[in-house]
Design a protein around this motif. Sequence first.
Motif, PDB file in Angstrom:
ATOM      1  N   UNK A   1     -42.827 -17.788  52.761  1.00 14.10           N
ATOM      2  CA  UNK A   1     -41.968 -18.750  53.446  1.00 14.10           C
ATOM      3  C   UNK A   1     -42.790 -19.963  53.864  1.00 14.10           C
ATOM      4  N   UNK A   2     -42.299 -21.140  53.504  1.00  7.84           N
ATOM      5  CA  UNK A   2     -42.989 -22.355  53.954  1.00  7.84           C
ATOM      6  C   UNK A   2     -41.991 -23.476  54.228  1.00  7.84           C
ATOM      7  N   UNK A   3     -40.701 -23.132  54.299  1.00 12.28           N
ATOM      8  CA  UNK A   3     -39.675 -24.147  54.548  1.00 12.28           C
ATOM      9  C   UNK A   3     -39.184 -24.154  55.973  1.00 12.28           C
ATOM     10  N   UNK A   4     -40.059 -23.751  56.905  1.00 12.39           N
ATOM     11  CA  UNK A   4     -39.641 -23.673  58.303  1.00 12.39           C
ATOM     12  C   UNK A   4     -39.049 -22.312  58.609  1.00 12.39           C
ATOM     13  N   UNK A   5     -38.473 -22.180  59.786  1.00 11.62           N
ATOM     14  CA  UNK A   5     -37.894 -20.889  60.169  1.00 11.62           C
ATOM     15  C   UNK A   5     -36.475 -21.026  60.718  1.00 11.62           C
ATOM     16  N   UNK A   6     -35.808 -22.144  60.390  1.00 13.05           N
ATOM     17  CA  UNK A   6     -34.443 -22.367  60.868  1.00 13.05           C
ATOM     18  C   UNK A   6     -33.427 -21.949  59.807  1.00 13.05           C
ATOM     19  N   UNK A   7     -32.675 -20.897  60.116  1.00 10.57           N
ATOM     20  CA  UNK A   7     -31.644 -20.374  59.220  1.00 10.57           C
ATOM     21  C   UNK A   7     -30.322 -21.052  59.560  1.00 10.57           C
ATOM     22  N   UNK A   8     -29.780 -21.824  58.623  1.00  9.25           N
ATOM     23  CA  UNK A   8     -28.557 -22.582  58.866  1.00  9.25           C
ATOM     24  C   UNK A   8     -27.330 -21.696  58.702  1.00  9.25           C
ATOM     25  N   UNK A   9     -27.209 -20.722  59.592  1.00  7.56           N
ATOM     26  CA  UNK A   9     -26.087 -19.786  59.562  1.00  7.56           C
ATOM     27  C   UNK A   9     -26.037 -19.080  60.911  1.00  7.56           C
ATOM     28  N   UNK A  10     -24.990 -18.242  61.120  1.00  9.25           N
ATOM     29  CA  UNK A  10     -24.916 -17.485  62.369  1.00  9.25           C
ATOM     30  C   UNK A  10     -25.400 -16.049  62.185  1.00  9.25           C
ATOM     31  N   UNK A  11     -25.798 -15.695  60.952  1.00  9.92           N
ATOM     32  CA  UNK A  11     -26.455 -14.417  60.706  1.00  9.92           C
ATOM     33  C   UNK A  11     -27.360 -14.567  59.490  1.00  9.92           C
ATOM     34  N   UNK A  12     -28.206 -13.589  59.253  1.00 12.68           N
ATOM     35  CA  UNK A  12     -29.160 -13.660  58.147  1.00 12.68           C
ATOM     36  C   UNK A  12     -28.472 -13.285  56.838  1.00 12.68           C
ATOM     37  N   UNK A  13     -27.999 -14.286  56.116  1.00 15.54           N
ATOM     38  CA  UNK A  13     -27.393 -14.080  54.810  1.00 15.54           C
ATOM     39  C   UNK A  13     -28.391 -14.512  53.739  1.00 15.54           C
ATOM     40  N   UNK A  14     -28.144 -14.115  52.500  1.00  9.11           N
ATOM     41  CA  UNK A  14     -29.109 -14.357  51.422  1.00  9.11           C
ATOM     42  C   UNK A  14     -29.382 -15.843  51.215  1.00  9.11           C
ATOM     43  N   UNK A  15     -28.335 -16.632  51.017  1.00  6.57           N
ATOM     44  CA  UNK A  15     -28.514 -18.049  50.657  1.00  6.57           C
ATOM     45  C   UNK A  15     -29.287 -18.858  51.686  1.00  6.57           C
TER      46      UNK A  15
ATOM     47  N   UNK B   1     -36.789 -10.191  48.885  1.00  2.00           N
ATOM     48  CA  UNK B   1     -36.649 -11.484  49.547  1.00  2.00           C
ATOM     49  C   UNK B   1     -37.659 -11.657  50.678  1.00  2.00           C
ATOM     50  N   UNK B   2     -37.831 -10.625  51.490  1.00  3.68           N
ATOM     51  CA  UNK B   2     -38.682 -10.769  52.672  1.00  3.68           C
ATOM     52  C   UNK B   2     -40.173 -10.529  52.391  1.00  3.68           C
ATOM     53  N   UNK B   3     -40.518 -10.288  51.139  1.00  2.00           N
ATOM     54  CA  UNK B   3     -41.939 -10.272  50.759  1.00  2.00           C
ATOM     55  C   UNK B   3     -42.331 -11.565  50.049  1.00  2.00           C
ATOM     56  N   UNK B   4     -41.362 -12.460  49.839  1.00  2.00           N
ATOM     57  CA  UNK B   4     -41.655 -13.768  49.251  1.00  2.00           C
ATOM     58  C   UNK B   4     -42.306 -14.667  50.313  1.00  2.00           C
TER      59      UNK B   4
ATOM     60  N   UNK C   1     -31.392 -17.875  54.024  1.00  2.00           N
ATOM     61  CA  UNK C   1     -32.771 -17.389  54.136  1.00  2.00           C
ATOM     62  C   UNK C   1     -33.566 -17.785  52.900  1.00  2.00           C
ATOM     63  N   UNK C   2     -32.925 -17.731  51.744  1.00  2.00           N
ATOM     64  CA  UNK C   2     -33.593 -18.062  50.478  1.00  2.00           C
ATOM     65  C   UNK C   2     -34.063 -19.517  50.450  1.00  2.00           C
ATOM     66  N   UNK C   3     -33.359 -20.378  51.177  1.00  2.00           N
ATOM     67  CA  UNK C   3     -33.740 -21.799  51.224  1.00  2.00           C
ATOM     68  C   UNK C   3     -35.087 -22.023  51.901  1.00  2.00           C
ATOM     69  N   UNK C   4     -35.550 -21.058  52.667  1.00  2.00           N
ATOM     70  CA  UNK C   4     -36.821 -21.182  53.377  1.00  2.00           C
ATOM     71  C   UNK C   4     -38.006 -20.702  52.535  1.00  2.00           C
ATOM     72  N   UNK C   5     -37.721 -20.120  51.377  1.00  3.64           N
ATOM     73  CA  UNK C   5     -38.775 -19.592  50.510  1.00  3.64           C
ATOM     74  C   UNK C   5     -39.390 -20.730  49.695  1.00  3.64           C
TER      75      UNK C   5
ATOM     76  N   UNK D   1     -37.625 -19.102  42.913  1.00  9.01           N
ATOM     77  CA  UNK D   1     -36.604 -18.074  43.195  1.00  9.01           C
ATOM     78  C   UNK D   1     -35.550 -17.976  42.092  1.00  9.01           C
ATOM     79  N   UNK D   2     -35.815 -18.573  40.939  1.00  8.06           N
ATOM     80  CA  UNK D   2     -34.823 -18.603  39.858  1.00  8.06           C
ATOM     81  C   UNK D   2     -34.446 -17.193  39.416  1.00  8.06           C
ATOM     82  N   UNK D   3     -35.444 -16.332  39.210  1.00 12.71           N
ATOM     83  CA  UNK D   3     -35.178 -14.959  38.773  1.00 12.71           C
ATOM     84  C   UNK D   3     -34.417 -14.191  39.849  1.00 12.71           C
ATOM     85  N   UNK D   4     -34.821 -14.363  41.107  1.00 12.21           N
ATOM     86  CA  UNK D   4     -34.139 -13.688  42.223  1.00 12.21           C
ATOM     87  C   UNK D   4     -32.675 -14.106  42.275  1.00 12.21           C
TER      88      UNK D   4
END
Length: 327
Positions: A174-188, A169-172, A190-194, A198-201
């Motif tokens: 990122x171009x969707x900004x840097x705002x994570x809509x959560x209170x911690x770094x969860x998969x979903x 995930x963190x080698x993909x 963070x994935x929205x910022x990629x 991401x279909x295979x992931x």
Amino acid sequence: MQLVEEMKPGNQTIIAHFILLGFAFHGKMQLLFFTAIFFMFLATMIGNSLIVVITAIDPALHTPMYYFLKNLALAEICYSLSIVPKMLMTLLVERKTISFTACALQLNCVVLFVTCECFLLGAMAYDRQVAICHPLHYSTMMNRNLCVKMAIGSWLSGVPGAVGFTTWLFTLPFCGGNKVDHFFCDVSPVLKLVCADTALFELLIFIAIVIIVMIPFSLIAISYLCIIHAVLQIPSGVGQKRAFSTCAAHLVVVTLFYSTAGIIHLRPKSNLSSNMKKMVSLSYTVVTPMLNPIIYSLRNQEVKQSLRRCFDRRLVMKQLAIFLLSG
């Protein structure tokens, strides 16, 4: 501090930091929320630490059931430490940032400890099945060697998924900004910022989640079916009640864990709003770890008696120390 540095070509960016949006509370509401989370976190640390200590020092609790309970309490402590302190910090300061590396590490820990907890709950269910269905062979079947292997297997079960998916995930890009809509770094979130495909992931991580959840859940379901069948063979109602009471705490914990975590992770495309998802996530990241030691201590006379013995010993030692110092 520069949070996002532009990178050519294209719209890809190098993310230096993420911003955790968390909960949209302000003023007195934010302070109240911080206070509630802080005291729940404190209760989680104290309750689970007590479970670890008494199961380690009290010989009466040196049994497979309490060995797994000790490991579960340790997993809850590690899980809470990986999320709650950072959440409390973001509630206190206006700049709600988390570094790229810290975000990756937090996600890695979350996957690792949630997976560990899933498999520990499965191991505990199997232990209860052997105790009730095969009481005469319990000490032989649930020997120390097997218990240690099951505990180590539970702790290591999350390593491949945690390391593999976090690294991926963190080698993909990122171009969707840097705002994570959560209170911690969860998969979903963070994935929205990629900005890559991401279909295979998403497919592979969903398969991994199903496997991680369903293997322990299947073991739990089979174990309880065997337990129900064995208990129904007991002629007396008192005997049936006693047998079921040994499983009650575990069953409550399993229900709390799967009913909350499952809503988020098994239904990633659910129609729940962002705030509702955060509240559900809050229940299994903060509330459930706090409730687990309470449930096990309230429903278990052996734990209560062990706590009394520990406090009585401490009181005696304190009185003895005062006596010696005064003399």
